[in-house]
Design a protein around this motif. Structure first.
Motif, PDB file in Angstrom:
ATOM      1  N   LEU A  54       0.831  -1.213   0.000  1.00  0.00           N
ATOM      2  CA  LEU A  54       0.000   0.000   0.000  1.00  0.00           C
ATOM      3  C   LEU A  54       0.862   1.260   0.000  1.00  0.00           C
ATOM      4  O   LEU A  54       0.527   2.240  -0.661  1.00  0.00           O
ATOM      5  N   SER A  55       1.969   1.229   0.724  1.00  0.00           N
ATOM      6  CA  SER A  55       2.872   2.393   0.753  1.00  0.00           C
ATOM      7  C   SER A  55       3.470   2.658  -0.625  1.00  0.00           C
ATOM      8  O   SER A  55       3.582   3.810  -1.052  1.00  0.00           O
ATOM      9  N   GLU A  56       3.855   1.585  -1.320  1.00  0.00           N
ATOM     10  CA  GLU A  56       4.385   1.745  -2.679  1.00  0.00           C
ATOM     11  C   GLU A  56       3.334   2.328  -3.622  1.00  0.00           C
ATOM     12  O   GLU A  56       3.619   3.240  -4.400  1.00  0.00           O
ATOM     13  N   GLN A  57       2.123   1.788  -3.539  1.00  0.00           N
ATOM     14  CA  GLN A  57       1.046   2.291  -4.391  1.00  0.00           C
ATOM     15  C   GLN A  57       0.713   3.741  -4.040  1.00  0.00           C
ATOM     16  O   GLN A  57       0.502   4.567  -4.929  1.00  0.00           O
ATOM     17  N   LEU A  74       0.453   9.673  -5.066  1.00  0.00           N
ATOM     18  CA  LEU A  74       0.857  11.036  -4.699  1.00  0.00           C
ATOM     19  C   LEU A  74       1.595  11.715  -5.854  1.00  0.00           C
ATOM     20  O   LEU A  74       1.349  12.891  -6.158  1.00  0.00           O
ATOM     21  N   THR A  75       2.474  10.972  -6.514  1.00  0.00           N
ATOM     22  CA  THR A  75       3.207  11.515  -7.664  1.00  0.00           C
ATOM     23  C   THR A  75       2.246  11.842  -8.800  1.00  0.00           C
ATOM     24  O   THR A  75       2.359  12.894  -9.441  1.00  0.00           O
ATOM     25  N   SER A  76       1.300  10.951  -9.036  1.00  0.00           N
ATOM     26  CA  SER A  76       0.314  11.167 -10.092  1.00  0.00           C
ATOM     27  C   SER A  76      -0.546  12.398  -9.792  1.00  0.00           C
ATOM     28  O   SER A  76      -0.808  13.224 -10.674  1.00  0.00           O
ATOM     29  N   HIS A  77      -0.968  12.525  -8.538  1.00  0.00           N
ATOM     30  CA  HIS A  77      -1.758  13.685  -8.138  1.00  0.00           C
ATOM     31  C   HIS A  77      -0.992  14.973  -8.443  1.00  0.00           C
ATOM     32  O   HIS A  77      -1.535  15.913  -9.021  1.00  0.00           O
ATOM     33  N   ASP A  78       0.272  15.005  -8.048  1.00  0.00           N
ATOM     34  CA  ASP A  78       1.078  16.212  -8.250  1.00  0.00           C
ATOM     35  C   ASP A  78       1.265  16.499  -9.739  1.00  0.00           C
ATOM     36  O   ASP A  78       1.230  17.655 -10.164  1.00  0.00           O
TER      37      ASP A  78
END
Length: 158
Positions: A133-136, A141-145
């Motif tokens: 879950l942490s990896e996903q 978060l990167t995609s959101h940014d």
């Protein structure tokens, strides 16, 4: 010892947490694909379609964890909020909202995905699940940014 969860309760909690995340991923998968179809910018379109596939991959990983644990088969559904969110995105596209408007809709969807992962990681989960879950979550978060930055760049170009 009364505050300790027994194995069955822990499994039920893990199943509930993963099923909620799977619904969120179903929403993201569908949302990225539908918004991607309406984007005019070719680079954004490719990104959104690739991100839809990534959400499907994340979903498959979580479903695999449920199967390993001997838990529920997952039905294709998504959430009511996700369906409403996608409908709003389609309406914006039909009304000519343009790429900026579609990116605003996508960012709202990514906000929901961020929240879903944050809530999931608040639960006591086995280390392999927590690690997955942490990896996903890091990818989400990167995609959101990325989506937010693209939206802001389009706004600045106006």
């Amino acid at each position: 010892m009364a505050n300790k969860l027994d194995g069955s309760t822990k499994n039920q909690e893990m199943e509930s947490v993963l099923l909620d995340l799977i619904k969120s991923l179903q929403d993201g998968q569908k949302g990225f694909a539908e918004i991607g179809e309406h984007l005019k910018d070719a680079t954004l379109k490719r990104y959104f379609l690739a991100e839809s596939l990534k959400r499907a991959s994340f979903r498959a990983e979580l479903e695999g964890q449920l199967h390993i644990a001997g838990m529920a088969d997952v039905k294709e559904s998504g959430s009511v909020a996700g369906a409403l969110h996608r409908s709003w995105g389609e309406l914006k596209a039909k009304l000519g909202g343009g790429d900026h408007s579609l990116l605003e809709t996508a960012e709202k969807g990514e906000d929901e995905a961020k929240d879903a992962y944050k809530k999931a990681l608040e639960h006591e989960l086995p280390l392999p699940i927590r690690s997955l879950l942490s990896e996903q979550q890091a990818h989400v978060l990167t995609s959101h940014d990325y989506v937010r930055n693209q939206r802001d760049a389009l706004a600045a170009a106006k």
